[in-house]
Design a protein around this motif. Structure first.
Motif, mmCIF file in Angstrom:
data_model
loop_
_atom_site.group_PDB
_atom_site.id
_atom_site.type_symbol
_atom_site.label_atom_id
_atom_site.label_comp_id
_atom_site.label_asym_id
_atom_site.label_seq_id
_atom_site.Cartn_x
_atom_site.Cartn_y
_atom_site.Cartn_z
ATOM 1 N N LEU A 131 2.483 27.129 38.572
ATOM 2 C CA LEU A 131 1.851 28.155 37.623
ATOM 3 C C LEU A 131 0.462 28.349 37.436
ATOM 4 O O LEU A 131 -0.249 27.093 37.094
ATOM 5 C CB LEU A 131 2.805 28.197 36.361
ATOM 6 C CG LEU A 131 4.297 28.270 37.049
ATOM 7 C CD1 LEU A 131 5.019 27.881 35.425
ATOM 8 C CD2 LEU A 131 4.678 29.573 37.253
ATOM 9 N N GLY A 132 -0.099 29.164 37.415
ATOM 10 C CA GLY A 132 -1.587 29.238 37.280
ATOM 11 C C GLY A 132 -2.181 30.369 36.174
ATOM 12 O O GLY A 132 -2.106 30.211 35.182
ATOM 13 N N ASN A 133 -2.431 31.559 36.884
ATOM 14 C CA ASN A 133 -3.032 32.663 36.016
ATOM 15 C C ASN A 133 -2.144 33.077 34.984
ATOM 16 O O ASN A 133 -1.035 32.999 34.973
ATOM 17 C CB ASN A 133 -3.291 33.863 37.141
ATOM 18 C CG ASN A 133 -4.386 33.570 38.041
ATOM 19 O OD1 ASN A 133 -5.216 32.746 37.702
ATOM 20 N ND2 ASN A 133 -4.379 34.388 39.184
ATOM 21 N N SER A 134 -3.033 33.457 33.727
ATOM 22 C CA SER A 134 -2.373 33.759 32.469
ATOM 23 C C SER A 134 -1.776 35.037 32.534
ATOM 24 O O SER A 134 -2.168 35.855 33.170
ATOM 25 C CB SER A 134 -3.332 33.500 31.553
ATOM 26 O OG SER A 134 -2.873 34.002 30.309
ATOM 27 N N SER B 142 1.374 30.907 28.792
ATOM 28 C CA SER B 142 0.283 29.956 29.149
ATOM 29 C C SER B 142 -0.541 29.827 27.863
ATOM 30 O O SER B 142 -0.936 30.583 27.103
ATOM 31 C CB SER B 142 -0.522 30.813 30.052
ATOM 32 O OG SER B 142 -1.308 31.723 29.632
ATOM 33 N N LEU B 143 -0.781 28.484 27.526
ATOM 34 C CA LEU B 143 -1.539 27.923 26.582
ATOM 35 C C LEU B 143 -2.676 27.143 26.910
ATOM 36 O O LEU B 143 -2.941 26.621 27.987
ATOM 37 C CB LEU B 143 -0.593 27.110 25.611
ATOM 38 C CG LEU B 143 0.764 27.989 25.112
ATOM 39 C CD1 LEU B 143 1.809 27.037 24.397
ATOM 40 C CD2 LEU B 143 0.454 29.088 24.045
ATOM 41 N N ARG C 8 -5.166 23.559 30.533
ATOM 42 C CA ARG C 8 -4.402 25.003 30.036
ATOM 43 C C ARG C 8 -2.883 24.549 30.993
ATOM 44 O O ARG C 8 -3.009 23.549 31.833
ATOM 45 C CB ARG C 8 -5.041 25.953 30.958
ATOM 46 C CG ARG C 8 -6.147 26.547 30.224
ATOM 47 C CD ARG C 8 -6.447 28.144 30.911
ATOM 48 N NE ARG C 8 -5.763 29.062 30.412
ATOM 49 C CZ ARG C 8 -5.614 29.834 29.618
ATOM 50 N NH1 ARG C 8 -6.411 29.595 28.442
ATOM 51 N NH2 ARG C 8 -4.652 30.750 29.141
ATOM 52 N N TYR C 9 -2.176 24.901 30.432
ATOM 53 C CA TYR C 9 -0.811 24.796 30.867
ATOM 54 C C TYR C 9 0.303 26.041 30.563
ATOM 55 O O TYR C 9 -0.265 26.873 29.924
ATOM 56 C CB TYR C 9 -0.159 23.494 30.416
ATOM 57 C CG TYR C 9 0.231 23.643 29.093
ATOM 58 C CD1 TYR C 9 1.758 23.652 28.643
ATOM 59 C CD2 TYR C 9 -0.541 23.643 27.971
ATOM 60 C CE1 TYR C 9 2.079 23.693 27.291
ATOM 61 C CE2 TYR C 9 -0.462 23.439 26.727
ATOM 62 C CZ TYR C 9 1.150 23.643 26.334
ATOM 63 O OH TYR C 9 1.376 23.743 24.910
ATOM 64 N N THR D 274 -10.300 26.508 36.855
ATOM 65 C CA THR D 274 -10.673 25.667 35.574
ATOM 66 C C THR D 274 -9.479 25.161 34.599
ATOM 67 O O THR D 274 -9.756 24.760 33.573
ATOM 68 C CB THR D 274 -11.635 26.348 34.825
ATOM 69 O OG1 THR D 274 -10.895 27.673 34.093
ATOM 70 C CG2 THR D 274 -13.020 26.824 35.482
ATOM 71 N N TRP D 275 -8.378 25.089 35.316
ATOM 72 C CA TRP D 275 -7.164 24.609 34.455
ATOM 73 C C TRP D 275 -7.162 23.021 34.152
ATOM 74 O O TRP D 275 -6.691 22.571 33.471
ATOM 75 C CB TRP D 275 -5.840 25.124 35.117
ATOM 76 C CG TRP D 275 -5.423 26.716 34.698
ATOM 77 C CD1 TRP D 275 -6.565 27.780 34.878
ATOM 78 C CD2 TRP D 275 -4.361 27.193 34.373
ATOM 79 N NE1 TRP D 275 -5.886 28.967 34.543
ATOM 80 C CE2 TRP D 275 -4.565 28.601 34.034
ATOM 81 C CE3 TRP D 275 -3.211 26.585 33.627
ATOM 82 C CZ2 TRP D 275 -3.527 29.382 33.525
ATOM 83 C CZ3 TRP D 275 -2.081 27.388 33.356
ATOM 84 C CH2 TRP D 275 -2.322 28.911 33.242
ATOM 85 N N ASN D 276 -7.800 22.316 35.256
ATOM 86 C CA ASN D 276 -7.422 21.201 35.556
ATOM 87 C C ASN D 276 -8.507 20.521 36.467
ATOM 88 O O ASN D 276 -9.332 21.330 37.194
ATOM 89 C CB ASN D 276 -6.132 20.665 35.731
ATOM 90 C CG ASN D 276 -5.489 20.805 36.876
ATOM 91 O OD1 ASN D 276 -5.928 20.656 38.009
ATOM 92 N ND2 ASN D 276 -4.502 21.806 36.832
#
Length: 846
Positions: free
Chosen positions: A543-546, A578-579, A616-617, A662-664
């Protein structure tokens, strides 16, 4: 058991003890007649002299009688029942107290009868009385000190008849043989088992008529009871053979004890306390090479209690090991990995060990080709000799003794070398089996070969589905780098499609499906994926995009699509929202036992993964039967990686991005490639395909046969085979307790879909290592003073005599005789000496 005499005919020598009586009566002093007027004074003096000489002659006569009796007794070689005859701490204290009392009493008595002025004769009389009293008290104290504790000990041991009867009593002997592979060791054309059998046959020939023998070995479970035919017992012993799968000697001893109990019950003895009514001498003889691998230490706490319960049964451990042994062999083999995918590289590491092997041995690698023919692939020499120079066995100061018999602590002189082999270009599919062979010969042939099986698979087909091709590009490149694809060396066959193309894909052509930031799927697609996973395949969802941009960007994930009943039937967790972390956080896998992280740790990547920043997660809700493999380190510890078994397949969900946004920071680390590979292996079930086992283990494998495939054929080493019947709904095939080292094959005999499974088995690595069990190890397992270790027939014979007849006290009797001899000389000189500085005798008038 009464005190026994090894030379009872010498008992007639005790009659010589009357000689001092005859001499003292024949040669005693006689009064002389003297003509003297003062007859009254002479008569009084004569009475005092005779009285004093009688006392001295009595002690001298008694000591000389005791000296002759002790000499005769020593030549008769008496024995006492086995017991601890050394005084205890409290008994030493009592003896010291008695000595203090005797000295104090003699001093007090001397002070009591002392007078300021005495004549020489009166002083002599006083000293004589003191010494007579002190000697009498010392003898009585010595008798009390020695008789009081030893009478109680002997009373507890003196229950059996004397030696003359014991020699004729039948023996009930359980002969226990270590038949493990290490007993194959050859020396002077005889194995250790041959030596054990020869020693056992000598014992059987010594047993008196009416004896019973049971032959127990460490391989068989059900054994015949005691047999009274000694010729048949000898033939059973002679027919013993080595076994590749042996029980621990603990179990063999326990079997021997049960045989004794059953035999005692046949004789009407149901309680061990009634053992005194048993007219047979019960013994257990254990023949072993003293290898520690033959015993089970740490887990058996009942054997000591069982031996103590039947303490009337003598236990003898006969060491048939060869000191200074020379042997070399192939130890443990490690494959990395056991399954080679798509022309991959197989790394094989083997430990080569030896004891006093001076020449560098050669090791050959053999492997079957695609046609099944065994072909030699390579040969290596061990870099250095396994032992630089022969080492002569030297006396060990750390030797121990059990029941007076020394058991030396022989130091192991074995050394180990590691060899690495690399096999490249394993093409095709199926199981390939190979061997490592020790070139040459040595005393043990069983450890000169080691077997292995490697599974060769074509590159698994993985379908990577992304919201866009670019979103899936990084993941597909990690699984199948372009350079390796060009060389046809890629580990996976990867197909990349967009989410819109998933509906048109034939999923039966793939082994695993990966969804990367897929925005939404129709319920029919989720149902299709559910059937795909339940059939034994794998699904990975990243899972990625918000969802906040889902309305503006059609590529964004829509969580409502993941919350349908069809999606929930296959997903490991359901995304909620998503947070963003307030500050970058890390990943926690400390509580996880997942094979993914175990393997990552083995290659040094787990610490790198745990140091990666995550910003983000997705907040997810795991399914009821799912397992959380990793968490984000925050107060609420939200799940990061969730796994779920669906039918026969596997479903994983990663609650953060893998597409390089840019999530991780994971995509910029080398761990990204390793993690992608390990997650895909987990989906494919590579970890469940174990193909290398140890002798005695149960070989198991999950199966997916059609219902009519219920009969399998297991081919074992040595050209033996047997059938395996399976239930119609079986999901596992098992080959229990592998009996032999070598290669095994399992295949189906019927059914439309063929089934084949190959695997290998080797001896446990510790089986041939020269690690000796010491007496203190056996004492912990069997009990202190509960067994006797014998290395040679003479030692064994002495141990048997000591157990049956008692402990010989020849040395003790000789020491007593020497003490009496010294005492006789002291008495003869000390009692007759004049007191120094005594008063002169004054003249007496009538």
């Amino acid at each position: 058991m009464w005190i026994a005499l090894l030379n009872p005919f010498l008992a007639w020598g005790l009659a010589a003890a009357v000689i001092p009586i005859v001499l003292h009566l024949w040669l005693r002093a006689k009064p002389k007649r003297l003509i003297f007027p003062a007859l009254q004074l002479l008569k009084k003096h004569q009475q005092k002299t005779i009285r004093r000489m009688q006392v001295k002659h009595f002690w001298l006569m008694l000591l000389r009688m005791l000296m002759i009796a002790a000499l005769v007794l020593a030549l008769m070689r008496p024995t006492l029942p086995p017991a601890n005859y050394f005084p205890t701490f409290s008994e030493w204290g009592i003896g010291l107290a008695i000595l203090v009392v005797v000295v104090a009493a003699a001093w007090a008595y001397g002070r009591f009868i002392s007078k300021p002025e005495r004549s020489v004769s009166a002083e002599r009389q006083r000293v004589g009385r003191i010494r007579f009293t002190a000697g009498t008290m010392a003898i009585l104290a010595l008798l009390a000190f020695s008789g009081w504790p030893y009478t109680k000990r002997l009373a507890a041991e003196i229950k059996d008849p004397p030696r003359g009867a014991i020699d004729q009593l039948p023996v009930a002997a359980a002969l226990v043989f270590d038949t493990s592979p290490s007993m194959e060791y050859q020396f002077e054309q005889a194995s250790r088992l041959d030596v054990a059998k020869a020693s056992a046959i000598r014992l059987i020939e010594r047993f008196p008529p009416g004896s019973k023998v049971a032959a127990v070995n460490s391989a068989e479970l059900e054994l015949p009871p005691f047999g009274g035919d000694l010729v048949a017992a000898r033939n059973r012993v002679q027919g013993l053979k080595l076994s590749t799968s042996s029980r621990p000697l603990n179990e063999a001893l326990r079997t021997a004890l049960k045989l004794h109990e059953a035999d005692m019950e046949l004789g009407g003895i149901s309680d061990p306390k009634e053992a005194g009514r048993d007219r047979a001498i019960r013994e257990i003889y254990l023949f072993t090479d003293m290898r520690k691998s033959a015993w089970q230490f740490g887990g058996d706490t009942q054997l000591k209690a069982e031996l103590e319960k039947l303490k009337q049964i003598g236990l003898f451990v006969i060491d048939v090991g060869q000191p200074g042994s020379q042997n070399a062999g192939v130890g443990q083999i490690r494959l990395a990995p056991e399954t080679v995918i798509g022309n991959g590289l197989l790394n094989l590491e083997a430990s080569i060990w030896g004891t006093r092997v001076e020449e560098a041995p050669a090791i050959e690698l053999w492997l079957t080709d695609e046609s099944g023919k065994l072909v030699r692939k390579s040969q290596q020499l061990v870099s250095t000799a396994l032992s630089a120079a022969p080492i002569e066995p030297a006396p060990n100061p750390d030797s121990t003794a059990v029941d007076g018999i020394s058991v030396p602590k022989a130091k192991s002189l074995s050394s180990t070398r590691l060899l690495s082999f690399a096999i490249d270009g394993l093409a095709g599919s199926g199981d390939r089996q190979g061997e490592l062979r020790f070139v040459g010969s040595d005393p043990i042939a069983a450890d000169d070969r080691a077997y292995f099986t490697v599974r060769v698979k074509p590159p698994p087909k993985v379908l990577v589905v992304g919201s866009q091709i670019a979103a899936a590009a990084l993941w597909s490149e990690a699984l199948a780098p372009t350079d390796l694809v060009t060389l046809s060396r890629a580990k996976y066959n990867v197909t990349v499609v967009e989410a819109s193309q998933l509906a048109g894909q034939d999923l039966s052509q793939f082994d695993a499906v990966t969804l990367i930031n897929v925005p939404r799927l129709a319920p029919a697609i989720w149902t299709k994926l559910n059937e795909f996973v339940r059939g034994g395949r794998g699904l990975f969802v990243a899972l990625g995009n918000s969802s906040l941009v889902a309305r503006r960007n059609p590529q964004g994930i829509d969580p409502t699509s993941y919350n349908t009943a069809e999606a929930k039937s296959v997903l490991a967790a359901i995304p909620k929202a998503s947070l963003r972390f307030s500050t970058p956080t890390k990943l926690s896998t400390s509580e996880s036992v997942a094979p993914i992280f175990k393997k990552l740790d083995e290659i040094g990547g787990l610490a790198e993964l745990q140091a990666t920043d995550f910003r983000r997660y997705w907040a997810v809700e795991p399914a009821g039967d799912a397992t959380v493999l990793a968490n984000f380190i925050t107060k609420k510890s939200p799940p990061a990686l969730v796994a779920r078994n669906v039918g026969k397949g596997r479903s994983l969900l990663w609650a953060t991005a893998v597409d390089g946004n840019t999530w991780n920071d994971l995509p910029v680390s080398w761990v990204y490639v390793a993690l992608a590979d390990l997650i895909t292996q987990d989906l494919l079930g590579v970890e469940s395909s174990r193909v290398n086992f140890e002798v005695g283990e149960d070989a198991r494998r999950l199966i997916n046969l059609q219902k009519q495939d219920t009969t399998l054929l297991l081919r074992e080493p040595g050209f033996t085979q047997r059938r395996i019947e399976l239930a119609a709904d079986a999901f596992e095939v098992s080959a229990p307790s592998l009996p032999l080292p070598g290669h095994y094959q399992v295949e189906s005999l019927d059914g439309e879909r063929p089934f084949q499974w190959s695997f290998s088995a080797n001896f446990p690595p510790a089986e041939f290592q020269e690690e000796t069990v010491f007496s203190e190890d056996l004492s912990l397992l069997l009990g202190e003073k509960r067994f006797v270790v014998a290395k040679d027939p003479e030692t064994l014979e002495r141990a048997i005599d000591s157990s049956r007849l008692g402990q010989e006290i020849y040395g003790l009797v000789l020491m007593l005789m020497i003490a009496i001899f010294i005492g006789e000389h002291l008495l003869a000189n000390w009692f007759y000496e004049l007191p120094n500085g005594g008063p002169t005798e004054q003249a007496t008038t009538a």
